[in-house]
Design an enzyme around this catalytic site. Structure first.
Site, PDB file in Angstrom:
ATOM      1  CG  ASN A 106       1.342  -2.519   0.945  1.00 44.47           C
ATOM      2  OD1 ASN A 106       0.842  -1.399   1.151  1.00 44.47           O
ATOM      3  ND2 ASN A 106       2.496  -2.674   0.329  1.00 44.47           N
ATOM      4  CB  VAL A 107      -4.505  -5.753   2.590  1.00 46.71           C
ATOM      5  CG1 VAL A 107      -4.662  -4.820   3.782  1.00 46.71           C
ATOM      6  CG2 VAL A 107      -5.038  -5.101   1.319  1.00 46.71           C
ATOM      7  CG  HIS A 123      -3.486  -0.908   7.520  1.00 47.42           C
ATOM      8  ND1 HIS A 123      -3.141   0.112   6.644  1.00 47.42           N
ATOM      9  CD2 HIS A 123      -3.303  -0.390   8.770  1.00 47.42           C
ATOM     10  CE1 HIS A 123      -2.774   1.179   7.337  1.00 47.42           C
ATOM     11  NE2 HIS A 123      -2.849   0.897   8.628  1.00 47.42           N
ATOM     12  CB  CYS A 131     -18.701 -14.083  10.969  1.00 44.93           C
ATOM     13  SG  CYS A 131     -20.390 -13.548  11.303  1.00 44.93           S
ATOM     14  CB  CYS A 134     -20.147 -14.816  15.467  1.00 42.73           C
ATOM     15  SG  CYS A 134     -19.578 -15.812  14.092  1.00 42.73           S
ATOM     16  CB  CYS A 155     -21.459 -16.445   9.654  1.00 40.85           C
ATOM     17  SG  CYS A 155     -20.725 -17.330  11.028  1.00 40.85           S
ATOM     18  CB  CYS A 158     -23.983 -16.181  13.923  1.00 40.52           C
ATOM     19  SG  CYS A 158     -23.071 -14.945  12.961  1.00 40.52           S
ATOM     20  N   GLY A 195       7.408   3.686   0.048  1.00 40.76           N
ATOM     21  CA  GLY A 195       6.155   3.634  -0.713  1.00 40.76           C
ATOM     22  C   GLY A 195       4.914   3.940   0.086  1.00 40.76           C
ATOM     23  CB  THR A 196       3.799   4.693   3.216  1.00 43.19           C
ATOM     24  OG1 THR A 196       2.586   5.132   3.865  1.00 43.19           O
ATOM     25  CG2 THR A 196       4.989   5.106   4.057  1.00 43.19           C
TER      26      THR A 196
HETATM   27  N1  APR Z   1       7.970   3.169  -5.362  1.00 43.61           N
HETATM   28  C1  APR Z   1       7.881   3.779  -4.155  1.00 43.61           C
HETATM   29  N2  APR Z   1       6.845   4.573  -3.793  1.00 43.61           N
HETATM   30  C2  APR Z   1       5.872   4.765  -4.710  1.00 43.61           C
HETATM   31  C3  APR Z   1       5.887   4.162  -5.991  1.00 43.61           C
HETATM   32  C4  APR Z   1       7.001   3.336  -6.292  1.00 43.61           C
HETATM   33  N3  APR Z   1       7.119   2.728  -7.489  1.00 43.61           N
HETATM   34  N4  APR Z   1       4.764   4.547  -6.658  1.00 43.61           N
HETATM   35  C5  APR Z   1       4.073   5.359  -5.820  1.00 43.61           C
HETATM   36  N5  APR Z   1       4.741   5.495  -4.667  1.00 43.61           N
HETATM   37  C6  APR Z   1       4.360   6.253  -3.487  1.00 43.61           C
HETATM   38  C7  APR Z   1       3.503   7.460  -3.737  1.00 43.61           C
HETATM   39  O1  APR Z   1       4.306   8.592  -3.993  1.00 43.61           O
HETATM   40  C8  APR Z   1       2.768   7.597  -2.391  1.00 43.61           C
HETATM   41  O2  APR Z   1       3.508   8.433  -1.511  1.00 43.61           O
HETATM   42  O3  APR Z   1       3.572   5.392  -2.694  1.00 43.61           O
HETATM   43  C9  APR Z   1       2.764   6.184  -1.837  1.00 43.61           C
HETATM   44  C10 APR Z   1       1.392   5.553  -1.790  1.00 43.61           C
HETATM   45  O4  APR Z   1       0.630   6.285  -0.864  1.00 43.61           O
HETATM   46  P1  APR Z   1      -0.893   5.829  -0.580  1.00 43.61           P
HETATM   47  O5  APR Z   1      -1.570   5.578  -1.879  1.00 43.61           O
HETATM   48  O6  APR Z   1      -1.462   6.817   0.378  1.00 43.61           O
HETATM   49  O7  APR Z   1      -0.745   4.405   0.125  1.00 43.61           O
HETATM   50  P2  APR Z   1      -0.370   4.123   1.636  1.00 43.61           P
HETATM   51  O8  APR Z   1       0.587   5.138   2.156  1.00 43.61           O
HETATM   52  O9  APR Z   1       0.036   2.696   1.711  1.00 43.61           O
HETATM   53  O10 APR Z   1      -1.787   4.297   2.371  1.00 43.61           O
HETATM   54  C11 APR Z   1      -1.832   3.988   3.751  1.00 43.61           C
HETATM   55  O11 APR Z   1      -4.233   4.259   3.718  1.00 43.61           O
HETATM   56  O12 APR Z   1      -6.230   3.934   2.604  1.00 43.61           O
HETATM   57  C12 APR Z   1      -5.437   3.470   3.624  1.00 43.61           C
HETATM   58  O13 APR Z   1      -5.430   1.292   4.448  1.00 43.61           O
HETATM   59  C13 APR Z   1      -5.008   2.056   3.363  1.00 43.61           C
HETATM   60  O14 APR Z   1      -2.924   0.985   3.977  1.00 43.61           O
HETATM   61  C14 APR Z   1      -3.485   2.114   3.317  1.00 43.61           C
HETATM   62  C15 APR Z   1      -3.176   3.394   4.073  1.00 43.61           C
END
Ligand code: APR
Length: 257
Positions: A106-107, A123, A131, A134, A155, A158, A195-196
């Site tokens: 996450n950012v 990320h 910039c 540069c 910038c 530059c 959460g990914t």
């Molecule tokens: N709690 C836990 N997980 C959750 C929740 C929640 N409340 N709500 C949604 N999710 C899950 C979804 O089921 C999904 O699997 O979070 C996940 C989000 O997945 P993505 O939207 O793909 O996000 P992420 O995995 O962080 O993406 C990775 O992709 O686009 C690039 O740079 C961007 O860092 C990002 C990377």
């Protein structure tokens, strides 16, 4: 109400090396859109047009305004109970001489805002800028009170266009961050993926590297992902609910120990 096995709680309360990878899902309950959920950012926008250097060079004003709109959201939200539970877990393990490494894709810096320290940002982050020519850091910061900045500032050294300090598609991850994340994955006893969607490498490979190195792999996600089948423990719930419940169960178990 969430209940966790005695075996899991014993492992979590006796382990001393924990690594955690988070994705956009942990910020969802704060009101920050994820990327690949049905209502996610990539359902509305094309990532290559907005989160790539090519897209930025083709349409700098559109890309800059998209990041400013995301900054407006990030600026207006707060960490949720899932972020806070990770702060408390980091403190709990460190008080016992343990090591708790938090790695995020996450950012939004909500982990830091909640109180997590030494967060490994794979990320980059959406707050800082530099910039595009540069590479020098630039002082621009989004604020809700400042006038809308409709195009990338220039910038002062530059004249190049200023860009957000996020890692775009096709760009290398910060080598130090990736190395630290891989070292944590290879040496931890327990690895959480929270959460990914586990769609984007090399971040998505970390849970499997950890499991291969002998760690217990726990996934926290209300939905199935590409790596759910490899998880030793799959907690199918929102992280804002599951993590506080898990930490509370760990404390209860530990008081009995
Ligand atoms: N709690 C836990 N997980 C959750 C929740 C929640 N409340 N709500 C949604 N999710 C899950 C979804 O089921 C999904 O699997 O979070 C996940 C989000 O997945 P993505 O939207 O793909 O996000 P992420 O995995 O962080 O993406 C990775 O992709 O686009 C690039 O740079 C961007 O860092 C990002 C990377």
């Amino acid at each position: 109400m969430y209940t966790f096995s005695d075996n899991l709680l014993h492992t979590l309360t006796t382990a001393r090396k924990i690594a955690v990878l988070t994705g956009a899902g942990i910020s969802a309950e704060s009101g920050v859109a994820t990327f690949r959920d049905p209502d996610g950012l990539w359902a509305k926008f094309r990532p290559e047009e907005l989160a790539s250097m090519d897209g930025f060079l083709k349409n700098p004003n559109m890309v800059w305004e998209w990041y400013e709109a995301r900054r407006k959201v990030v600026d207006s939200v707060k960490p949720n109970a899932g972020h806070t539970a990770l702060v408390e877990m980091q403190k709990w393990y460190e008080e016992r001489g343990g090591r708790f490494t938090l790695i995020t894709q996450n950012v939004d810096r909500l982990h830091q805002q909640a109180g997590s320290h030494d967060v490994i940002e794979l990320h980059g982050n959406i707050i800082d800028n530099y910039c595009s020519r540069c590479k020098k850091p630039h002082e621009y910061r989004y604020t809700s009170t400042a006038p809308n900045v409709k195009e990338p500032p220039r910038c002062t050294y530059c004249g190049g266009m200023i860009r957000p300090a996020v890692v775009w598609f096709g760009e290398m991850l910060p080598p130090d961050a990736l190395e630290a994340a891989q070292e944590a994955a290879e040496t931890c006893e327990v690895f959480f993926s929270i959460g990914t969607s586990a769609e984007v490498y090399p971040a998505a490979g970390l849970p499997i590297e950890a499991k291969r190195a002998g760690a217990l792999f726990i996934e926290v996600n209300p939905n199935q992902t590409a790596i759910t089948r490899f998880a030793d423990v799959s907690i199918s719930a929102p992280s804002g609910e599951a993590l506080p419940a898990l930490f509370a169960s760990m404390l209860a178990k530990n008081n009995i120990l």
